[in-house]
Design a protein around this motif. Sequence first.
Motif, PDB file in Angstrom:
ATOM      1  N   MET A  92      13.646  10.731  -5.147  1.00 41.03           N
ATOM      2  CA  MET A  92      12.721  11.478  -4.280  1.00 41.03           C
ATOM      3  C   MET A  92      12.390  10.749  -2.997  1.00 41.03           C
ATOM      4  O   MET A  92      12.073  11.375  -1.985  1.00 41.03           O
ATOM      5  CB  MET A  92      11.453  11.810  -5.069  1.00 41.03           C
ATOM      6  N   PHE A  93      12.479   9.399  -3.004  1.00 39.26           N
ATOM      7  CA  PHE A  93      12.168   8.621  -1.811  1.00 39.26           C
ATOM      8  C   PHE A  93      13.386   7.920  -1.221  1.00 39.26           C
ATOM      9  O   PHE A  93      13.258   7.104  -0.308  1.00 39.26           O
ATOM     10  CB  PHE A  93      11.066   7.608  -2.114  1.00 39.26           C
ATOM     11  N   TRP A 131      10.350  24.646 -10.728  1.00 40.93           N
ATOM     12  CA  TRP A 131      10.424  23.191 -10.820  1.00 40.93           C
ATOM     13  C   TRP A 131      11.875  22.755 -10.980  1.00 40.93           C
ATOM     14  O   TRP A 131      12.685  23.464 -11.577  1.00 40.93           O
ATOM     15  CB  TRP A 131       9.608  22.689 -12.011  1.00 40.93           C
ATOM     16  N   VAL A 132      12.198  21.576 -10.469  1.00 36.84           N
ATOM     17  CA  VAL A 132      13.530  20.989 -10.654  1.00 36.84           C
ATOM     18  C   VAL A 132      13.484  20.090 -11.889  1.00 36.84           C
ATOM     19  O   VAL A 132      12.569  19.274 -12.037  1.00 36.84           O
ATOM     20  CB  VAL A 132      13.961  20.178  -9.416  1.00 36.84           C
ATOM     21  N   LYS A 135      15.240  16.442  -2.997  1.00 38.01           N
ATOM     22  CA  LYS A 135      14.616  17.362  -2.048  1.00 38.01           C
ATOM     23  C   LYS A 135      13.378  18.062  -2.613  1.00 38.01           C
ATOM     24  O   LYS A 135      12.627  18.685  -1.863  1.00 38.01           O
ATOM     25  CB  LYS A 135      15.632  18.421  -1.615  1.00 38.01           C
ATOM     26  N   ALA A 136      13.162  17.967  -3.922  1.00 35.21           N
ATOM     27  CA  ALA A 136      12.152  18.793  -4.578  1.00 35.21           C
ATOM     28  C   ALA A 136      10.725  18.322  -4.305  1.00 35.21           C
ATOM     29  O   ALA A 136      10.463  17.130  -4.155  1.00 35.21           O
ATOM     30  CB  ALA A 136      12.401  18.805  -6.079  1.00 35.21           C
ATOM     31  N   ASP A 137       9.817  19.282  -4.265  1.00 33.32           N
ATOM     32  CA  ASP A 137       8.386  18.975  -4.211  1.00 33.32           C
ATOM     33  C   ASP A 137       7.783  18.895  -5.606  1.00 33.32           C
ATOM     34  O   ASP A 137       6.732  18.285  -5.791  1.00 33.32           O
ATOM     35  CB  ASP A 137       7.648  20.061  -3.411  1.00 33.32           C
ATOM     36  N   LYS A 138       8.456  19.528  -6.595  1.00 38.59           N
ATOM     37  CA  LYS A 138       7.946  19.527  -7.970  1.00 38.59           C
ATOM     38  C   LYS A 138       9.103  19.237  -8.930  1.00 38.59           C
ATOM     39  O   LYS A 138      10.047  20.022  -9.014  1.00 38.59           O
ATOM     40  CB  LYS A 138       7.296  20.870  -8.303  1.00 38.59           C
ATOM     41  N   GLU A 176      21.126  15.407  -8.623  1.00 41.46           N
ATOM     42  CA  GLU A 176      20.440  14.321  -7.917  1.00 41.46           C
ATOM     43  C   GLU A 176      19.916  14.804  -6.563  1.00 41.46           C
ATOM     44  O   GLU A 176      18.802  14.465  -6.160  1.00 41.46           O
ATOM     45  CB  GLU A 176      21.383  13.138  -7.726  1.00 41.46           C
ATOM     46  N   ARG A 177      20.715  15.588  -5.868  1.00 33.15           N
ATOM     47  CA  ARG A 177      20.314  16.096  -4.557  1.00 33.15           C
ATOM     48  C   ARG A 177      19.131  17.047  -4.684  1.00 33.15           C
ATOM     49  O   ARG A 177      18.215  17.037  -3.855  1.00 33.15           O
ATOM     50  CB  ARG A 177      21.505  16.796  -3.890  1.00 33.15           C
TER      51      ARG A 177
END
Length: 303
Positions: A300-301, A94-95, A111-114, A106-107
């Motif tokens: 994330m968006f 997880w990030v 890009k993270a899914d979790k 932040e980057r």
Amino acid sequence: MTEMPKIFIDGEYGTTGLGIRQRLADLPIELCSVPIEHRHDIDKRLQMMAAVDLAVLCLPDEASREAVALVEMMESKRPRILDASTAFRTDPEWVYGFAELDPGQERKIAKADKVANPGCYSSGAIALLHPLVKAGIIPVDYPLTINAVSGYSGGGKKLIAVYEQEKNAPPFELYALDLNHKHLPEICHYCDLVQEPVFVPSVGNFAQGMIVSIPLHVNLLNGTVKQLKTCLKEHYFQRKNIVFVEDGLTRLPANQLAFTDRMELRVHSNNRNDQVILTASLDNLGKGASGAAIQNIKLMFGI
């Protein structure tokens, strides 16, 4: 026209969930909900998760683990996940959702899914300690003590009811005196500490606000008071739209940043410059919870 991202808050009727829901009203997203009478229906919740781009989990730890396990078993499109519990904050898969942790964080969040949303106390402690330990000014084995006070809203609906409905609510109360608070693992993990701090949390008779304070003896550090201040200012210089490094004070109200998503860091010193107190002021429901979640959702968006 680009379709707006769809978000589902699993646990939207709790304190953090309600705070996120309120803040989402200002963003270009589509908020999807399960009717309150079905909030414990796992099938309906999973159907909703399968239909959205992001599931925000505002659940107890075990319920979060169960929800994530079910999402990972989905054969169709899975949502990205932002978890507000303590369940995954030190999990390497997880990030960590403290955007100001390091350049590039932040980057990673974007890009993270979790993404694991940070704790309120740990946000203040890590904001103060991480840059100073990373720079070598605070040794990794320094015998740290962390004191903190939060508004009673941090305790959720039950504690809010005690303070707002009962006449005998205490004006100030220490808790977690078994020295085993749930935020300690992430503080140690993200500050690379080899000696666990003595952490003394408390709750005051005010709704929102928080101060995390860390006393230090300068002769046990690898630097001066000036170097402490310079290190913090340089670390947060490019990321001060939310985290600000301010001048030290002689008095500091615990609720001065209530109802904001801002954090203020300070180095308070005596005339001899041989003792300092580091402080982080924030709103336990702002940068300490719902505000941090909104910050991560925006990243994330790409909002």
